[in-house]
Design a protein around this motif. Structure first.
Motif, PDB file in Angstrom:
ATOM      1  N   HIS A  81      52.720  42.133  54.527  1.00 55.36           N
ATOM      2  CA  HIS A  81      52.339  43.446  54.013  1.00 55.36           C
ATOM      3  C   HIS A  81      53.137  43.805  52.767  1.00 55.36           C
ATOM      4  CE1 HIS A  81      50.125  44.171  57.733  1.00 55.36           C
ATOM      5  NE2 HIS A  81      51.208  43.830  58.420  1.00 55.36           N
ATOM      6  N   GLU A  82      52.708  44.894  52.101  1.00 58.37           N
ATOM      7  CA  GLU A  82      53.428  45.525  50.988  1.00 58.37           C
ATOM      8  C   GLU A  82      53.724  44.546  49.860  1.00 58.37           C
ATOM      9  OE1 GLU A  82      56.856  47.516  52.477  1.00 58.37           O
ATOM     10  OE2 GLU A  82      55.717  48.790  53.840  1.00 58.37           O
ATOM     11  N   GLY A  83      52.721  43.750  49.512  1.00 63.34           N
ATOM     12  CA  GLY A  83      52.884  42.868  48.361  1.00 63.34           C
ATOM     13  C   GLY A  83      53.725  41.636  48.620  1.00 63.34           C
ATOM     14  N   ASP A 131      57.509  38.419  46.273  1.00 61.42           N
ATOM     15  CA  ASP A 131      56.641  39.565  46.084  1.00 61.42           C
ATOM     16  C   ASP A 131      55.401  39.116  45.314  1.00 61.42           C
ATOM     17  OD1 ASP A 131      57.264  39.484  43.354  1.00 61.42           O
ATOM     18  OD2 ASP A 131      58.797  41.013  43.526  1.00 61.42           O
ATOM     19  N   GLU A 132      54.443  40.005  45.207  1.00 63.03           N
ATOM     20  CA  GLU A 132      53.144  39.602  44.668  1.00 63.03           C
ATOM     21  C   GLU A 132      53.193  39.185  43.207  1.00 63.03           C
ATOM     22  OE1 GLU A 132      50.568  42.855  45.156  1.00 63.03           O
ATOM     23  OE2 GLU A 132      51.822  44.312  44.110  1.00 63.03           O
ATOM     24  N   THR A 188      57.299  42.808  56.289  1.00 61.84           N
ATOM     25  CA  THR A 188      57.483  43.439  54.984  1.00 61.84           C
ATOM     26  C   THR A 188      58.833  43.005  54.438  1.00 61.84           C
ATOM     27  OG1 THR A 188      58.665  45.439  55.680  1.00 61.84           O
ATOM     28  CG2 THR A 188      56.259  45.433  55.912  1.00 61.84           C
ATOM     29  N   LYS A 189      59.207  43.511  53.288  1.00 65.26           N
ATOM     30  CA  LYS A 189      60.517  43.173  52.733  1.00 65.26           C
ATOM     31  C   LYS A 189      61.645  43.635  53.642  1.00 65.26           C
ATOM     32  CE  LYS A 189      60.132  42.559  47.752  1.00 65.26           C
ATOM     33  NZ  LYS A 189      60.659  43.001  46.437  1.00 65.26           N
ATOM     34  N   SER A 190      61.446  44.754  54.331  1.00 61.33           N
ATOM     35  CA  SER A 190      62.548  45.353  55.077  1.00 61.33           C
ATOM     36  C   SER A 190      62.353  45.395  56.582  1.00 61.33           C
ATOM     37  CB  SER A 190      62.793  46.783  54.572  1.00 61.33           C
ATOM     38  OG  SER A 190      61.627  47.568  54.725  1.00 61.33           O
ATOM     39  N   GLU A 191      61.139  45.100  57.087  1.00 65.00           N
ATOM     40  CA  GLU A 191      60.894  45.299  58.507  1.00 65.00           C
ATOM     41  C   GLU A 191      60.111  44.139  59.121  1.00 65.00           C
ATOM     42  OE1 GLU A 191      60.231  49.693  59.835  1.00 65.00           O
ATOM     43  OE2 GLU A 191      59.026  49.368  58.037  1.00 65.00           O
TER      44      GLU A 191
END
Length: 729
Positions: free
Chosen positions: A624-626, A686-687, A722-725
């Motif tokens: 998710h999130e890129g 990242d994307e 995600t990056k953080s989760e």
């Protein structure tokens, strides 16, 4: 006009800039300031007074880019601001938020590039690994070159840290800023320069091969832990101690007990901010020093927010008590605490004193004690005090209640001792500890590479070990045991007192050692600490602080650049890694997995029908999130059964680069109720492919087998990354 020689051009440019600044100081009209700056840029451009700076030396290490940058291939066509910095320097660190602000406003594609040229002061800072750690710690995303032997610094005759050198699209100097605190001027110059060179049709930015490094935050791992203190600093306190430390790179405070059980995490892991509130709402920004008032109250030096925060454990609350979130230049203090701007508080201790007035008697037990929070104000090169109630301190000075004031140091960056505290000078004081029996404050004065002390009864500041007796010499560093000025340290940051031995332990940070000061004779000696596993001398990695256990048997050392806590047995001088135990509902160690990785538990598990066939546990991985998988990088999912059996793993060809992968874990026939744990090792980007990072975690799923006659098709385990989760359902 002949071009000015390289070795002289920055001297001449500095004179030109100082003359311009003097003219602007005499003229309050901002539009005229802009005209003056534009005139200077035009003069330098049309006269070709300054020649292009030389290419950087070949073979240097570069960071945040995929290849070394050159003027010929990458930099020509852009305005380049070269930041000459060194990572020990507090003034250099103050520049970084200003550069972040500029980078948000102007992109390389706009024709402006920030380029860091790391030019070391200390020997330890020459190491590219240490420079890389500093880049990660301070979230620097622009290109940085490690000017290993200060070749560029010397060729251009740079004079101080920090220095910002502004270069035209042809690489010629056109402006210079030395020191910090000139953000308005810098932004004005850049706005004018971008317009000027664009109109001159010489602004033609090229593609910069950027690839910022990243060290992801993990709620179950440390990231540059910096300062630690035990609640039981009074030896008469026999209650269960608590330890608090700042996990600076994760922007949080962690509190644990004697057994290593984490009892509080305060702040949002990996998220910088300045919000007050409950423990999950509150935010910090690279906090450093921590100090216990009692077991219910903890003070925090929230360094990059330029705040002092108070944590009230019973209310699970964080509140700001000093600072207005702006970096201050006030060398006196005394304003209302939430209006008082301060600068990079780095450490603090709590001192309790009786009023030192004419009625003072040392043995008068009826006189109430007043609380003074003493602060190492690294950004102002001073020692400050915060008075919680009206206090009469040394020389009968009355300090008003609820005020923060400078108590020692005149603000000059020097190593000057004096009987009068306001006449003394410090050089980035960064570590404090109290010798309560003698009412002395010991100070790790990092930029002078010395340990100094201040009497808390008279204010007298004096030398202990290290540095030079010349107060102007801040380069008297090294690694030499000895007495007073014969000893040499290298940028020490942390101190801890051993009351029964009349000694102070020192984290000699840039020497990567722990040392011990004999406070009775002012001498220092290296402690030969042996790794309990290898039986070799333990190699510390920029240890920033340490504290002693209340029983006097062990030291806990924050081995900062290795992101760990080391326990040192003071009897044997043998070291082991001290492992924190995270709350059971959040992390479990599964057999067969590395013990340090976080494990996320799937709620309710999955249910299967008993039988003899192989069972398929479906896993749906979603990014998710890129976030996406790094092309061609080896990805892995390794399942383990609760008995420690290792099942078939899934390699990269099984994972789809579109960001979604459905795989089936084959559970062998005959398996009984228990767990399966999936060990993920994912290499992600990242994307925009601007940053890549490694994500390693475990997912634990309880398996249950029932005899129901109804067919059971358990839904897939959905894992979102995600990056953080890590998101589970």
């Amino acid at each position: 006009m002949s071009p000015v020689p390289q070795s002289e051009m920055l001297d001449e440019l500095a004179v030109d800039v100082m003359d311009l600044q003097s003219q602007m100081a005499d003229e309050s009209n901002k539009s005229k300031h802009k005209q003056m700056i534009k005139k200077m840029i035009d003069k330098n451009f049309t006269s070709k007074k300054y020649q292009p700076i030389p290419e950087f030396e070949k073979g240097l290490d570069w960071f945040n880019v995929t290849q070394p940058l050159t003027w010929k291939e990458h930099l020509t066509g852009s305005i380049v601001v070269v930041d000459f910095w060194t990572y020990c320097c507090i003034n250099c660190l103050h520049i970084l938020p200003q550069l972040h602000k500029i980078e948000k406003k102007f992109k390389p594609s706009d024709g402006l590039l920030i380029l860091g040229c790391h030019s070391a002061k200390f020997t330890n800072e020459k190491s590219s690994e240490n420079v890389k750690a500093a880049i990660l710690r301070h979230d620097i995303s622009h290109p940085v070159v490690n000017d290993l032997n200060n070749e560029t610094w010397n060729k251009l005759n740079i004079q101080c840290w920090p220095t910002l050198l502004f270069l035209s699209p042809s690489g010629c100097p056109f402006y210079l800023v030395m020191g910090e605190g000139r953000i308005e001027e810098i932004e004005m110059v850049l706005n004018i320069a971008l317009d000027y060179y664009r109109d001159a049709q010489v602004l033609a930015p090229r593609n910069i091969p950027l690839k910022p490094a990243a060290l992801p935050s993990n709620p179950f791992e440390l990231k540059f832990p910096s300062k630690i203190q035990c609640s039981n600093y009074d030896s008469s306190d026999t209650s269960e101690p608590l330890y608090a430390f700042s996990d600076s790179g994760n922007h949080r405070i962690i509190i644990f007990n004697t057994n290593g059980n984490v009892v509080h995490q305060i702040g949002q892991c990996g998220v910088a901010g300045s919000d007050d509130g409950n423990f999950t709402e509150a935010k910090f920004n690279c906090p450093q020093g921590v100090a216990w008032l009692d077991k219910k109250t903890l003070f925090v030096a929230d360094t990059e927010n330029h705040l002092i925060r108070m944590i009230i454990l019973e209310q699970r609350k964080v509140q700001t008590i000093i600072g207005n979130k702006n970096q201050g230049t006030d060398f006196n203090g005394g304003q209302l605490p939430l209006q008082q701007a301060i600068s990079s508080p780095w450490d603090l201790v709590v001192y309790k004193t009786k009023n030192l007035d004419m009625s003072f008697h040392e043995d008068d037990t009826q006189v109430p004690q007043k609380v003074v929070v003493i602060i190492a104000m690294a950004g102002l090169h001073q020692i400050w005090g915060y008075y919680m109630e009206q206090t009469i301190w040394w020389r009968y000075q009355v300090q008003n209640a609820n005020t923060a004031v400078a108590i020692a140091g005149n603000g000059e960056e020097r190593n000057r001792n004096n009987d009068y505290p306001k006449h003394a000078s410090f050089a980035q004081p960064s570590g404090l500890c109290l010798l309560r029996n003698s009412h002395e404050l010991f100070i790790a004065d990092s930029e002078s590479s010395s340990i100094r002390k201040m009497s808390l009864e008279s204010g007298k500041v004096s030398a202990v070990v290290g540095a030079s007796n010349n107060p102007m010499n801040l380069f008297a560093y090294g690694d030499v045991d000895g007495q007073k000025y014969t000893a040499r340290l290298q940028h020490p940051l942390g101190l801890a007192h051993h009351p029964s031995e009349h000694s102070v332990f020192v984290a000699d940070t840039f020497n990567n050692k722990i040392k011990k000061v004999n406070v009775q004779v002012d001498s220092i000696q290296t402690m030969r600490i042996v790794d309990d596993e290898t039986n070799e001398v333990f190699k510390f990695n920029e240890p920033a602080d340490l504290c002693m256990t209340p029983d006097g048997t062990n030291l806990l050392v924050l081995n900062t650049n290795s992101h760990e806590i080391i326990k040192v047995n003071l009897s044997t001088l043998r070291s082991t890694q001290f492992h924190l135990k995270w709350p059971a509902q959040k992390i479990h160690n599964a057999q067969g997995l590395p013990p340090s990785i976080p494990i996320v538990v799937v709620p309710n598990g999955r249910v299967f029908k008993k039988g003899s066939n192989t069972f398929n546990l479906s896993i749906a991985l979603n990014l998710h999130e890129g976030v996406k998988l790094t092309p061609d990088a080896p990805q892995k999912i390794q399942p383990f059964l609760f008995r420690g059996w290792r099942l078939d793993s899934f390699e990269s060809q099984k994972l789809l680069f579109e960001g979604r992968s459905n795989v089936a874990v084959k559970i062998p026939p005959g398996t009984t109720d228990g767990d399966v744990t999936l060990h993920f090792i994912l290499l992600l980007c990242d994307e925009k492919d601007s940053s890549c990072f490694r994500k390693e975690f475990g997912v634990k799923i309880a398996l249950k087998f029932v005899s129901s006659s109804d067919p059971i098709s358990p839904e897939p385990v959905f894992i979102g990354v995600t990056k953080s989760e890590i998101l589970i359902r």
